[in-house]
Design a protein around this motif. Structure first.
Motif, PDB file in Angstrom:
ATOM      1  N   GLY A   1       0.947  -1.329  -0.027  1.00  0.00           N
ATOM      2  CA  GLY A   1       0.020  -0.009   0.134  1.00  0.00           C
ATOM      3  C   GLY A   1       0.850   1.203   0.100  1.00  0.00           C
ATOM      4  O   GLY A   1       1.984   1.391  -0.524  1.00  0.00           O
ATOM      5  N   GLY A   2       0.450   2.113   0.856  1.00  0.00           N
ATOM      6  CA  GLY A   2       0.870   3.711   0.695  1.00  0.00           C
ATOM      7  C   GLY A   2       2.099   3.653   1.422  1.00  0.00           C
ATOM      8  O   GLY A   2       2.638   2.945   2.125  1.00  0.00           O
ATOM      9  N   VAL A   3       2.640   5.048   1.335  1.00  0.00           N
ATOM     10  CA  VAL A   3       3.914   5.398   2.423  1.00  0.00           C
ATOM     11  C   VAL A   3       3.488   5.509   3.565  1.00  0.00           C
ATOM     12  O   VAL A   3       2.552   6.430   4.011  1.00  0.00           O
ATOM     13  CB  VAL A   3       4.456   6.533   1.715  1.00  0.00           C
ATOM     14  CG1 VAL A   3       5.735   6.961   2.488  1.00  0.00           C
ATOM     15  CG2 VAL A   3       4.756   6.316   0.226  1.00  0.00           C
ATOM     16  N   PRO A   4       4.306   5.005   4.672  1.00  0.00           N
ATOM     17  CA  PRO A   4       3.979   5.014   5.954  1.00  0.00           C
ATOM     18  C   PRO A   4       4.294   6.496   6.415  1.00  0.00           C
ATOM     19  O   PRO A   4       5.106   7.088   6.023  1.00  0.00           O
ATOM     20  CB  PRO A   4       4.804   3.958   6.848  1.00  0.00           C
ATOM     21  CG  PRO A   4       5.070   3.156   5.723  1.00  0.00           C
ATOM     22  CD  PRO A   4       5.244   3.680   4.438  1.00  0.00           C
TER      23      PRO A   4
ATOM     24  N   THR B   1       8.652  -3.670   6.906  1.00  0.00           N
ATOM     25  CA  THR B   1       7.140  -3.798   6.434  1.00  0.00           C
ATOM     26  C   THR B   1       6.658  -3.089   5.249  1.00  0.00           C
ATOM     27  O   THR B   1       5.905  -3.619   4.603  1.00  0.00           O
ATOM     28  CB  THR B   1       6.466  -3.273   7.535  1.00  0.00           C
ATOM     29  OG1 THR B   1       6.598  -1.509   7.438  1.00  0.00           O
ATOM     30  CG2 THR B   1       6.548  -3.694   8.801  1.00  0.00           C
ATOM     31  N   HIS B   2       7.391  -2.147   4.555  1.00  0.00           N
ATOM     32  CA  HIS B   2       7.188  -1.518   3.343  1.00  0.00           C
ATOM     33  C   HIS B   2       8.505  -1.318   2.555  1.00  0.00           C
ATOM     34  O   HIS B   2       9.083  -0.204   2.453  1.00  0.00           O
ATOM     35  CB  HIS B   2       6.701   0.015   3.617  1.00  0.00           C
ATOM     36  CG  HIS B   2       5.231  -0.156   4.265  1.00  0.00           C
ATOM     37  ND1 HIS B   2       5.207  -0.431   5.467  1.00  0.00           N
ATOM     38  CD2 HIS B   2       4.046  -0.004   3.917  1.00  0.00           C
ATOM     39  CE1 HIS B   2       3.608  -0.337   6.058  1.00  0.00           C
ATOM     40  NE2 HIS B   2       3.111  -0.077   4.680  1.00  0.00           N
TER      41      HIS B   2
ATOM     42  N   GLY C   1       2.353   5.109  11.555  1.00  0.00           N
ATOM     43  CA  GLY C   1       2.568   4.062  10.596  1.00  0.00           C
ATOM     44  C   GLY C   1       1.565   3.938   9.605  1.00  0.00           C
ATOM     45  O   GLY C   1       1.880   3.006   8.622  1.00  0.00           O
ATOM     46  N   TYR C   2       0.340   4.423   9.948  1.00  0.00           N
ATOM     47  CA  TYR C   2      -0.703   4.315   8.904  1.00  0.00           C
ATOM     48  C   TYR C   2      -0.308   5.219   7.589  1.00  0.00           C
ATOM     49  O   TYR C   2       0.426   6.056   7.699  1.00  0.00           O
ATOM     50  CB  TYR C   2      -2.039   4.820   9.402  1.00  0.00           C
ATOM     51  CG  TYR C   2      -2.787   3.594  10.112  1.00  0.00           C
ATOM     52  CD1 TYR C   2      -2.076   2.556  10.823  1.00  0.00           C
ATOM     53  CD2 TYR C   2      -4.329   3.991  10.230  1.00  0.00           C
ATOM     54  CE1 TYR C   2      -3.023   1.816  11.169  1.00  0.00           C
ATOM     55  CE2 TYR C   2      -4.918   2.952  10.878  1.00  0.00           C
ATOM     56  CZ  TYR C   2      -4.329   1.843  11.617  1.00  0.00           C
ATOM     57  OH  TYR C   2      -4.993   0.805  12.362  1.00  0.00           O
ATOM     58  N   PRO C   3      -0.746   5.001   6.321  1.00  0.00           N
ATOM     59  CA  PRO C   3      -0.149   5.818   5.232  1.00  0.00           C
ATOM     60  C   PRO C   3      -0.311   7.248   5.131  1.00  0.00           C
ATOM     61  O   PRO C   3      -1.397   7.724   5.747  1.00  0.00           O
ATOM     62  CB  PRO C   3      -0.902   4.989   3.860  1.00  0.00           C
ATOM     63  CG  PRO C   3      -1.709   3.714   4.629  1.00  0.00           C
ATOM     64  CD  PRO C   3      -1.751   3.711   6.139  1.00  0.00           C
TER      65      PRO C   3
END
Length: 622
Positions: free
Chosen positions: A317-320, A352-353, A326-328
Motif C-alpha cells: 500500500g501507501g507510504v507510512p 514492512t514497506h 505508521g498508517y499511510p
C-alpha cells in the motif's frame, strides 16, 4: 451546460455507454482483438456480480458536481459542433429540422470514408485516456483477479491501463529468468481476459538504458534525477498498436542495453522511461495532427498517450506516515514533502514497506513529466476498488485536512488506505506585510472571492494585526491569520481572515495542502505530526483556538463544517472554530477514561467573546 442530474448517475450512464461502444469500435480492431475467453472458463454468476460491483464502486466514490464536471472534461464526449458546409465529397443533412430543402443527391461511394466528429462521438461516447500501472507482486491468483477486475472497471470508465509487471520473488541472473518473467506477464494477461478485457503481452524491450540524446541541455529542477531509461517513437509501436486494437498492453520489464541486448531491469526504470516517452510522443502527435478546414482536428482512433494517472499496486500500500503511527500518508505534496518524508521514515518500515521509498521516487520522476493535473496513487491489492474513486474525484480516499483525531478514529483509515501523490506546490510561511507580494495577493483574493479588494484599508489593518500568512506556490493559494485583540483577555484571538485558492487550482490538492499547513501553524502546534517542512514553527509551541467567519450561504461551508470543532450562526454569518489540539490532548490525558466535559472551564463564555470581536471586523471589500 451539464444537466442537473445526480453526478453518480451521469458517470454510470457514461460508463455503460462506453461498455456498449466496444461493439461499434470493432471496425477499428485487429483480428486478434476478436479473441474471447472460452465459454467454459467463465462462471455464469461473474457477469451480473461484476456489473453490480462496478456500479456500486462508482456510487461509493460519491463524486461532487465539481468532480463530475472534471471527470467529464477528461473522459466525456468531445464537444459537438455544427455540421460543416456541404462539399463535393459528401453532403451532410443539417443537424436540426429547418424549412430549407435537404440536398437531393449524395455521392454513392467515397474513396476514403472517414467518420465525422459527430458520428465519432456517437460511436465513442467516452474519450479514452491512458494510465501507467505497475503491478508489483508476487500475488496469488485470487489477489491478481481482484487487481485486474479493478483495471477492467477503469477501462469501462475510459482509462486504459498500460501495465508493467514486476515480481519481487522472481530470481535475478539465473538461467530461467526470462521465461519466468514472461510467464508472470502472461498470468496478468490471462487474468484480464478472464474478466472480459482484451489484453496483449509485450515481451520485447520498449525502453532503452542510458541518457537520451540532448537531455544534458535541458534544465532540471533542484535534486531531480532524470530516469535511467528513455524511448524513441518506434519503441512505442507495440503499445500504440495494442491501444488502437482496443487491447490493454501488458509489458515485461525488459530494456535494450548499450549493446542492443534485451535485459531484465527494474520495473521502475521501464515505467519512468515510458512516462517521459509517452508524454513526448503525445506532444509530437498533437503538433502533427491535421485539422479540417473549419479548424477542428480530424477524427482519429488513436488514444492520447499522455498518462493521466500513475498507479502503483503492490502488497504493502501507501507510504507510512510518522503522523499517523505508521498508517499511510493520505496526500503527499512531492514538491514540499519529499525530503521530509525521507527524513522521518522509520527504519522499521524498511521491513514492512520495503519498496515505499523507491515507489515514492518513481512517482516524483513520472509526475515531473506528466501534466500538472495528473496524480499518482499507491495502493495495496486489498483496495483495488479505491482506484475508481481516485479516477472520478482525483482526491485521496480520506481528506488529509480533516481533524487528526477524526482521522485516527475513522474506520476507513486502515493500513491499506491508498496514498495519493501530486507534484504539488512549495508551501512557505511569512510573518510580515513587507514580505507579501501585494499585486499577486490582490489577484488571488479577487479571483477567489470574485470581489474588488479595498487595498489601503486591508493592508493597513494587516500592519497592525498580522500573525502569519501561509502561501502555496506563486500565490496559487494563501491563508491569512491575524491576532484580534480581545477586550476581556490579554491573549488575542487567532482569526483566519482569508483562505483563498485560485479557481485554476481548485481540485488539484492545493486546498488540502494549504489547510494542513494552516493547521500545523495554528491549532495543531505542539504535536510531533505538525513538524512539516513549510518554513514555519516546525511544530514547536502551543496550539491556539482558530476562529473564522463565513457567509451563511457560502457553498464552501460544508467543507468548513467537516474541518471545524464547532460553529454557531450569527445572522447572515456562521462562526467556525478549531480547538487547540495540544490543550485538549493534555486535559484528556489527565482525566484518563473520564474524558472531557461538554464545556470545559476555559470554554465558558468564549463563544460570546468571539462573536463580539469577529462581528466588528471590517469588510475587506469595496
Amino acid at each position: 451546460m451539464i444537466p442537473q442530474t445526480a453526478p453518480s448517475a451521469r458517470l454510470v450512464t457514461a460508463a455503460l455507454k462506453s461498455h456498449r461502444a466496444h461493439t461499434h469500435r470493432a471496425f477499428y480492431a485487429t483480428i486478434r482483438s476478436l479473441r474471447q475467453p472460452p465459454p467454459s472458463s467463465l462462471d455464469p454468476d461473474d457477469a451480473p456480480t461484476s456489473d453490480n460491483d462496478f456500479i456500486l464502486s462508482i456510487l461509493r466514490a460519491n463524486p461532487s458536481l465539481r468532480d463530475t464536471r472534471s471527470y467529464l472534461a477528461s473522459f466525456g464526449p468531445r464537444p459537438q459542433r455544427s455540421a460543416p458546409a456541404p462539399s463535393e465529397d459528401i453532403i451532410i443533412p443539417p443537424p436540426h429540422t429547418t424549412n430549407e430543402p435537404v440536398a437531393k443527391s449524395i455521392p454513392i461511394a467515397l474513396e476514403h470514408p472517414k467518420p465525422s466528429p459527430i458520428i465519432a462521438s456517437i460511436l465513442n461516447p467516452v474519450y479514452r485516456r491512458t494510465a501507467l500501472v505497475k503491478v508489483q507482486g508476487p500475488f496469488t491468483d485470487v489477489q491478481l483477479d481482484s487487481i485486474t477486475r479493478g483495471l477492467v472497471y477503469l477501462e469501462k470508465l475510459g482509462l486504459v491501463s498500460v501495465i508493467v509487471v514486476e515480481n519481487d520473488d522472481l530470481p535475478r541472473g539465473e538461467q530461467d529468468e526470462r521465461s519466468a518473467v514472461v510467464e508472470e506477464t502472461m498470468r496478468v494477461v490471462t487474468s484480464l481476459e478472464k474478466h472480459g478485457a482484451r489484453a496483449r503481452p509485450v515481451v520485447g524491450a520498449v525502453v532503452r538504458l542510458g541518457p537520451k540524446s540532448g537531455e544534458d541541455d535541458i534544465p532540471l529542477e533542484r535534486d531531480f534525477v532524470p530516469p535511467e531509461s528513455h524511448t524513441v517513437p518506434s519503441d512505442l509501436i507495440p503499445i500504440r498498436s495494442a491501444l488502437r486494437a482496443g487491447e490493454i498492453p501488458v509489458i515485461a520489464p525488459f530494456a535494450l542495453d548499450s549493446f542492443c541486448r534485451s535485459v531484465r531491469v527494474d520495473a521502475n526504470d521501464v515505467i519512468a522511461g515510458l512516462a517521459r516517452g509517452m508524454v513526448e510522443t503525445a506532444a509530437e502527435d498533437r503538433s502533427q495532427q491535421r485539422h479540417s478546414e473549419d479548424g477542428y482536428p480530424e477524427f482519429s482512433e488513436d488514444i492520447d498517450l499522455t498518462p493521466l494517472r500513475l498507479m502503483i499496486i503492490d502488497r504493502h500500500g501507501g507510504v507510512p506516515s510518522y503522523a499517523r503511527s505508521g498508517y499511510p500518508h493520505l496526500l503527499i505534496n512531492l514538491t514540499s514533502e519529499y525530503q521530509h518524508i525521507h527524513e522521518t521514515f522509520d527504519h522499521r518500515w524498511n521491513d514492512t514497506h520495503p519498496t515505499a521509498l523507491s515507489n515514492l521516487a518513481l512517482a516524483r520522476t513520472c509526475l515531473a513529466y506528466m501534466p500538472p493535473t495528473s496524480s499518482a496513487v499507491m495502493v495495496s491489492h486489498k483496495s483495488p476498488s479505491s482506484l475508481i474513486g481516485n479516477l472520478i474525484t482525483n482526491k485521496p480516499a480520506v481528506s488529509s485536512s480533516l481533524p487528526h483525531a477524526l482521522l485516527q478514529g475513522n474506520r476507513k483509515l486502515t493500513p491499506h488506505t491508498p496514498t495519493l501523490l501530486r507534484r504539488g506546490l512549495p508551501v512557505r510561511v511569512i510573518r510580515s506585510v513587507a514580505e507579501i507580494d501585494q499585486a499577486k495577493m490582490n489577484h488571488l483574493l479577487e479571483q477567489s472571492f470574485g470581489r474588488t479588494l479595498d487595498n489601503s484599508s486591508f493592508y493597513a489593518r494587516l500592519e497592525k494585526s498580522l500573525d502569519f500568512v501561509v502561501v502555496a506556490g506563486d500565490y496559487a493559494g494563501a491563508a491569512i491569520v491575524t491576532n484580534e485583540p480581545s477586550p476581556e483577555s490579554s491573549e488575542p484571538i487567532s482569526y483566519l481572515d482569508k483562505f483563498a485558492v485560485l479557481p485554476s487550482h481548485q481540485g488539484d490538492g492545493t486546498v488540502d495542502f494549504l489547510w494542513v499547513a494552516l493547521h500545523d501553524e495554528s491549532y495543531g502546534l505542539g504535536h510531533p505530526f505538525s513538524a512539516n517542512p513549510n518554513g514555519g514553527r516546525g511544530g514547536k509551541g502551543d496550539g491556539r483556538d482558530l476562529v473564522w467567519r463565513s457567509r451563511s450561504n457560502n457553498p464552501v461551508n460544508k467543507w468548513y463544517f467537516e474541518r471545524s470543532s464547532g460553529h454557531i450562526r450569527m445572522g447572515s454569518w456562521v462562526l467556525f472554530w478549531c480547538d487547540g489540539e495540544k490543550r485538549l490532548k493534555i486535559e484528556e490525558g489527565r482525566r484518563g477514561s473520564a474524558g472531557l466535559s461538554y464545556i470545559e472551564e476555559w470554554e465558558q463564555g468564549r463563544l460570546g467573546k468571539w462573536a463580539d470581536v469577529v462581528a466588528k471586523i471590517p469588510s475587506s471589500w469595496k
